[in-house]
Design a protein around this motif. Structure first.
Motif, PDB file in Angstrom:
ATOM      1  N   TRP A 182       0.862  -1.256  -0.114  1.00 58.80           N
ATOM      2  CA  TRP A 182      -0.028   0.027  -0.074  1.00 58.80           C
ATOM      3  C   TRP A 182       0.688   1.225  -0.027  1.00 58.80           C
ATOM      4  O   TRP A 182       0.618   2.149  -0.583  1.00 58.80           O
ATOM      5  N   ARG A 183       1.937   1.330   0.541  1.00 55.45           N
ATOM      6  CA  ARG A 183       2.741   2.354   0.807  1.00 55.45           C
ATOM      7  C   ARG A 183       3.376   2.977  -0.717  1.00 55.45           C
ATOM      8  O   ARG A 183       3.392   4.162  -0.876  1.00 55.45           O
ATOM      9  N   CYS A 236       2.010   2.163  -3.495  1.00 52.37           N
ATOM     10  CA  CYS A 236       1.215   2.121  -4.738  1.00 52.37           C
ATOM     11  C   CYS A 236       0.089   3.366  -4.258  1.00 52.37           C
ATOM     12  O   CYS A 236      -0.973   3.469  -5.275  1.00 52.37           O
ATOM     13  N   ARG A 237       0.112   3.820  -3.189  1.00 48.94           N
ATOM     14  CA  ARG A 237      -0.990   4.993  -2.800  1.00 48.94           C
ATOM     15  C   ARG A 237      -0.853   6.019  -3.929  1.00 48.94           C
ATOM     16  O   ARG A 237      -2.027   6.618  -4.086  1.00 48.94           O
ATOM     17  N   VAL A 277      -3.105   5.035  -6.764  1.00 49.13           N
ATOM     18  CA  VAL A 277      -4.430   4.984  -6.545  1.00 49.13           C
ATOM     19  C   VAL A 277      -5.156   6.301  -6.681  1.00 49.13           C
ATOM     20  O   VAL A 277      -6.308   6.528  -7.346  1.00 49.13           O
TER      21      VAL A 277
END
Length: 233
Positions: A68-69, A71-72, A75
């Protein structure tokens, strides 16, 4: 009889999409074949796709596939791109894209066939992450909001070729980006009154079942399982 068929089409789309992307190549033609006009089919497709992409993304996240870090930014940019794309498709004829997409997918097919090791293991990135998310997020987000079919395949091959991910990681991150673009574009289509809630709900149920099955297979079998499905799709 239309609704059971749409359910089955969405189940197949969710299964395939959660494994290798490209579920829109099943779901959108199913809506069009059922007689939905193009603007309504595009909006309803976003609703049903959101169910599948969210289910698959959640399953991949629970199994640690998604970073998540890193690819935020992707997004956020995908969300913005999809907003613009969904707004634009209601003002511009999308038929030209319909002619182009099969050729682009054919090029991916040929490239993947002649590079048998691609996606089977992680490699060094060919592009800085922030630059990749800027280009791919805005570009593919716009395309998904504007038209959609094949977006998962484009995301997967981009993540493999440019960020060096294997097929499993690429598929997991693809589902996150799909969920972001589906959510953004769905809001625009809802505001324009171009969503059939009954058809979208029926297909959404099929997507939930298919996506859960597909994501489970990927987590269990790994990156090598994805390649033949990707090529077939």
């Amino acid at each position: 009889w239309v609704y059971p068929l749409l359910f089955l089409a969405a189940l197949a789309a969710g299964l395939i999409d959660s494994i290798a992307g490209g579920g829109g190549l099943i779901a959108l033609p199913a809506l069009l074949t059922a007689g939905f006009p193009v603007p309504l089919a595009l909006g309803t497709n976003k609703l049903q796709s959101l169910f599948g992409s969210s289910m698959a993304a959640a399953h991949y996240a629970r199994h640690g596939v998604i970073d998540w870090r890193r690819c935020r930014l992707g997004v956020a940019l995908t969300f913005v791109g999809a907003l613009v794309g969904a707004w634009a498709v209601q003002r511009i004829d999308a038929s030209l894209l319909g002619l182009m997409i099969p050729w682009l997918l054919a090029a991916i097919l040929v490239y993947t066939i002649f590079r048998p090791q691609i996606g089977t293991e992680k490699r060094e990135p060919r592009m800085a992450a922030n630059a990749f998310w800027l280009v791919a997020g805005l570009g593919l987000g716009f395309y998904d909001g504007f038209f959609g079919p094949g977006t998962g395949s484009f995301w997967t091959i981009a993540l493999v070729l440019l960020l060096g991910q294997d097929f499993m990681a690429a598929t997991g991150h693809t589902k996150v980006m799909n969920a972001a673009s589906n959510l953004a574009s769905l809001g625009v289509f809802i505001a324009a009154g171009r969503v059939d809630w009954l058809a979208g709900g029926v297909m959404g149920a099929g997507q939930l079942v298919g996506a859960r099955l597909g994501a489970g297979l990927v987590v269990k079998k790994g990156a090598r399982f994805i390649r033949p499905v990707f090529l077939t799709m």
